[in-house]
Design an enzyme around this catalytic site. Structure first.
Site, PDB file in Angstrom:
ATOM      1  N   LYS A  23      30.031  52.555  39.574  1.00 40.59           N
ATOM      2  CA  LYS A  23      28.777  53.238  39.255  1.00 40.59           C
ATOM      3  C   LYS A  23      27.517  52.590  39.828  1.00 40.59           C
ATOM      4  CE  LYS A  23      29.711  56.877  36.881  1.00 40.59           C
ATOM      5  NZ  LYS A  23      30.508  57.310  38.059  1.00 40.59           N
ATOM      6  N   TYR A  77      33.610  59.631  36.183  1.00 41.71           N
ATOM      7  CA  TYR A  77      33.837  58.921  37.448  1.00 41.71           C
ATOM      8  C   TYR A  77      33.121  59.626  38.601  1.00 41.71           C
ATOM      9  CZ  TYR A  77      36.443  56.151  40.919  1.00 41.71           C
ATOM     10  OH  TYR A  77      36.797  55.297  41.936  1.00 41.71           O
ATOM     11  N   PRO A 111      32.169  46.576  38.052  1.00 44.16           N
ATOM     12  CA  PRO A 111      32.518  47.479  39.151  1.00 44.16           C
ATOM     13  C   PRO A 111      33.646  48.474  38.837  1.00 44.16           C
ATOM     14  CG  PRO A 111      33.364  45.272  39.579  1.00 44.16           C
ATOM     15  CD  PRO A 111      32.545  45.177  38.338  1.00 44.16           C
ATOM     16  N   TYR A 136      43.989  52.229  40.185  1.00 42.51           N
ATOM     17  CA  TYR A 136      43.466  51.320  39.156  1.00 42.51           C
ATOM     18  C   TYR A 136      44.659  50.935  38.295  1.00 42.51           C
ATOM     19  CZ  TYR A 136      38.667  52.677  40.339  1.00 42.51           C
ATOM     20  OH  TYR A 136      37.467  52.884  40.985  1.00 42.51           O
ATOM     21  N   HIS A 176      37.771  61.909  48.397  1.00 43.50           N
ATOM     22  CA  HIS A 176      38.936  61.698  47.531  1.00 43.50           C
ATOM     23  C   HIS A 176      38.889  62.671  46.361  1.00 43.50           C
ATOM     24  CE1 HIS A 176      40.306  57.407  48.850  1.00 43.50           C
ATOM     25  NE2 HIS A 176      40.033  58.194  49.867  1.00 43.50           N
TER      26      HIS A 176
HETATM   27  C1  PHB Z   1      35.606  49.294  46.560  1.00 36.82           C
HETATM   28  O1  PHB Z   1      36.211  49.989  47.387  1.00 36.82           O
HETATM   29  O2  PHB Z   1      35.060  48.238  46.884  1.00 36.82           O
HETATM   30  C2  PHB Z   1      35.560  49.717  45.135  1.00 36.82           C
HETATM   31  C3  PHB Z   1      36.045  50.972  44.799  1.00 36.82           C
HETATM   32  C4  PHB Z   1      36.044  51.373  43.469  1.00 36.82           C
HETATM   33  C5  PHB Z   1      35.555  50.523  42.497  1.00 36.82           C
HETATM   34  C6  PHB Z   1      35.054  49.275  42.834  1.00 36.82           C
HETATM   35  C7  PHB Z   1      35.060  48.866  44.153  1.00 36.82           C
HETATM   36  O3  PHB Z   1      35.584  50.911  41.188  1.00 36.82           O
END
Ligand code: PHB
Length: 397
Positions: free
Chosen positions: A302, A390, A298, A206, A77
């Site tokens: 990280k 990130y 989450p 997000y 990505h």
């Molecule tokens: C996930 O795909 O489970 C996932 C992706 C990004 C995050 C947290 C969880 O920040």
């Protein structure tokens, strides 16, 4: 019956990704090690965790010969979307800082590592319960464990590593007066689902909304992972599919008419989280790595990446110790690892507080948070800060 006694150079408590990665790297250098893990292989392989790997973590898998499944089955990505006020703003990592991340679930990382350890004759003992770790301050720290049949065993090692997750037995074995605990709790949790549906968008979204945060993540072309902010005491049984979809959709609604692609939901889970760092990450001849020493919310993706960064620093130090007889790296391990840990804590905390909403927020606080999001997306420097954090700082930093 007296316990059996074995010797090894490095005794590793915890056979999740951190413990297995360390074991893999040590074995490649001919450094003996034994891994003891409480759960069985199937349970870990079916425990769904986050799915984003930094480039540094991908390199550790591919360049040390674990497997390149991450490259063939994972998805690269080049950015994410930050969505607020119903509008999406792309953060283009590739263009901003020439970096990317890989979508590849943590349970697949575990499966690959466990297969590599088996292929290479690694000594990984699943379904074994560590009852005690002791003698940390001597030259022979010890692990006591019980196997699946109830047999009792002791491993005498030169170095003991605690990679046994957030409930770490190893961390708890450090006397209270010799460690400091730093943590904050959040007044919210994540409601996570897995659904059989195609991706709703090319990259992760997000989203901040007046109804709370949502993350639209992915797994592959047929299965998607999504989360929405919920109360920590929320009960998954109170949520049928229709209610879940309505809640997710209203958090991403906007004038652009964006619609989530729906499908049958086959997993529902409430994930509680907190920010935690136990310091130092060493006690005598025991070293902690990954969630055993620190956990992050989450939102910054990280957790596993930070665990792998610890493992890289610890592995370099152990290699110098056992092969060159130089223990400087071990002496500096905690300080070095903690530098990155606190950077990741800062980033994860920042993303979490910026994107989530609080029930008791005043209009000032809500509008300030939108001001913060606008500051980030309207500036190349703001976007680059997010992109750099990130995608992950280089492992030397
Ligand atoms: C996930 O795909 O489970 C996932 C992706 C990004 C995050 C947290 C969880 O920040």
């Amino acid at each position: 019956m007296a316990p059996t006694i074995e010797k090894t150079q490095v005794g590793i408590v915890g056979g999740g990704p951190a413990g297995l990665m360390l074991s893999h790297l040590l074995s490649q250098q001919g450094i003996e090690n034994i891994v003891i893990e409480k759960r069985d292989h199937e349970t870990i392989a079916n425990t769904h965790r986050a799915g984003i790997l930094e480039t540094g973590a991908v390199k550790m898998l591919t360049e040390t010969g674990v497997d390149s499944r991450v490259k063939t089955r994972g998805y690269e990505h080049e950015g994410i979307d930050l969505r607020f006020n119903g509008e999406s703003h792309r953060i283009n990592f590739k263009e901003l800082i020439d970096a990317t991340v890989w979508l590849y679930p943590q349970n697949d990382v575990f499966v690959d590592l466990a297969a590599a350890r088996e292929r290479d004759g690694g000594d990984v003992r699943f379904s074994c319960n560590v009852t005690e770790v002791l003698d940390h301050l001597t030259d022979t720290p010890k692990i006591r464990y019980t196997d699946a049949e109830g047999g009792e065993h002791e491993i005498h090692c030169d170095i003991l590593v605690g990679a046994d997750g957030s409930q770490s037995t190893c961390r708890r074995s450090i006397p209270k007066e010799d460690r400091s605990e730093n943590f904050i709790e959040y007044p919210f949790a994540w409601f996570g689902i897995l659904t059989e549906a195609p991706p709703s968008a090319p990259e992760l979204i997000y989203a901040n909304s007046p109804h709370g945060f949502a993350l639209i993540s992915q797994r592959n072309d047929e299965v998607q992972r999504m989360y929405f902010q919920c109360d920590p005491e929320e009960n998954v049984d109170d949520w049928d599919e229709e209610r879940i979809w309505a809640e997710l959709q209203r958090r991403v609604d906007g004038p652009d008419g964006f619609q989530l692609k729906r499908g049958p939901i086959f997993e529902k889970v409430v994930l509680k989280f907190r920010s935690y760092v136990g310091e130092p990450m060493r006690y005598g001849n025991m070293f902690l790595a990954g969630d055993a020493a620190h956990t992050v919310p989450p939102t910054g993706a990280k957790g596993l990446n930070l665990a792998f960064a610890d493992v890289q620093v610890l592995f370099d130090a152990l290699k110098a110790h056992f092969i060159d007889g130089n223990s400087e790296g071990l002496d500096g391990y905690s300080d070095k690892a903690l530098k990155r840990v606190w950077k990741a804590q800062n980033f994860s905390y920042w993303m979490t507080q910026m994107l989530h909403t609080r029930k008791d927020a005043t209009p000032f606080e809500t509008k300030r948070a939108l001001g913060e999001l606008n500051t980030v997306v309207s500036s190349k420097y703001g976007q680059s800060y997010l992109a750099e954090s990130y995608t992950g700082w280089p492992h030397e930093n």
